[in-house]
Design an enzyme around this catalytic site. Structure first.
Site: not given
Ligand code: C5P
Length: 237
Positions: A29-32
């Site tokens: 995933g990512n930190r958005s």
């Protein structure tokens, strides 16, 4: 107060970040945070738009006045965005979409007792923004001469907005990306030094197809959202 310049307009906003499953409990995933996308959805609703918000893994309170479709993976985000976009006036891709996903998902949790860790092979995800631009380009090409006189706004989505995080050569890289993805506006975030992800504020340059570049100084994400909607409203037929 805000202008009601999006009254009667159908707007689709994607927000958050997609997750790609490795096994039933793990993902890439990512930190958005979804803050910028939610600010866009909230301000569009306040300006009178009918808003569909496609939210990928966002834990923020629901914005008033938007219909929310929750998704997890890029494949789900793509389905939701493409189906909501078919008759939309505007699509804004504010979500951070995973560029890659594991080639296959393990049905059972990977155990550390399974021996040496296995490599996770990645495959490319579809570029949803580029696909929206390409679909519209093809639909415009298919128009008859009579329809074409109605102008570029004749084919939905009439305005396509992308986001990009660039650290250097913002204008050159941004204009190239704008053209490559076939969008009308590209919001280039200045990343690094604690900017953007998860913070309340944002600084950006909004590139407009055809040349103009609008600098938005650091400020609340709602202010950037309103600049985007100003530029969008000016381009709607
Ligand atoms: O190519 P890049 O990831 O910098 O482009 C960012 C923009 O493209 C964002 O608007 C993002 O939502 C969109 N995007 C997409 N599908 C992908 C990757 C990015 O729609 N697979």
């Amino acid at each position: 107060g805000r202008p009601r310049d999006l009254a009667g307009r159908k707007v689709v906003v994607s927000a958050g970040g997609t997750r790609e499953a490795i096994d039933p409990v793990r993902f890439i995933g990512n930190r958005s945070s979804g803050l910028q996308g939610y600010a866009l959805a909230r301000t569009a609703a306040a300006r009178g738009a009918e808003v569909t918000l496609v939210a990928a893994n966002v834990t923020l309170p629901d914005p008033a006045g938007a219909a929310i479709v929750r998704v997890e993976s890029t494949a789900e985000l793509r389905e939701a965005v493409l189906s909501a976009s078919a008759d939309a006036d505007v699509v804004v891709m504010a979500a951070a979409v995973a560029d890659f996903r594991p080639e296959s998902r393990h049905d059972a949790k990977i155990k550390k007792t399974d021996g040496e860790p296995e490599a996770i092979r990645l495959v490319k995800n579809p570029d949803i923004l580029a696909e929206l631009g390409e679909r519209r380009r093809a639909a415009r090409t298919a128009l008859t001469d009579g329809d074409r006189e109605a102008g570029p706004g004749a084919v939905p989505p009439r305005v396509i907005v992308g986001f990009a995080a660039e650290t250097h050569d913002v204008l050159a890289n941004g204009q190239a990306k704008l053209a490559r993805k076939g969008c009308d506006l590209l919001v280039v975030n200045q990343v690094g030094e604690g900017l953007a992800f998860g913070t309340a504020g944002n600084a950006a340059t909004v590139l407009v197809a055809g040349g103009e570049a609008v600098e938005v100084p650091f400020g609340p994400k709602e202010d950037l959202a309103d600049v985007v909607w100003d530029l969008v409203a000016a381009r709607l037929p």
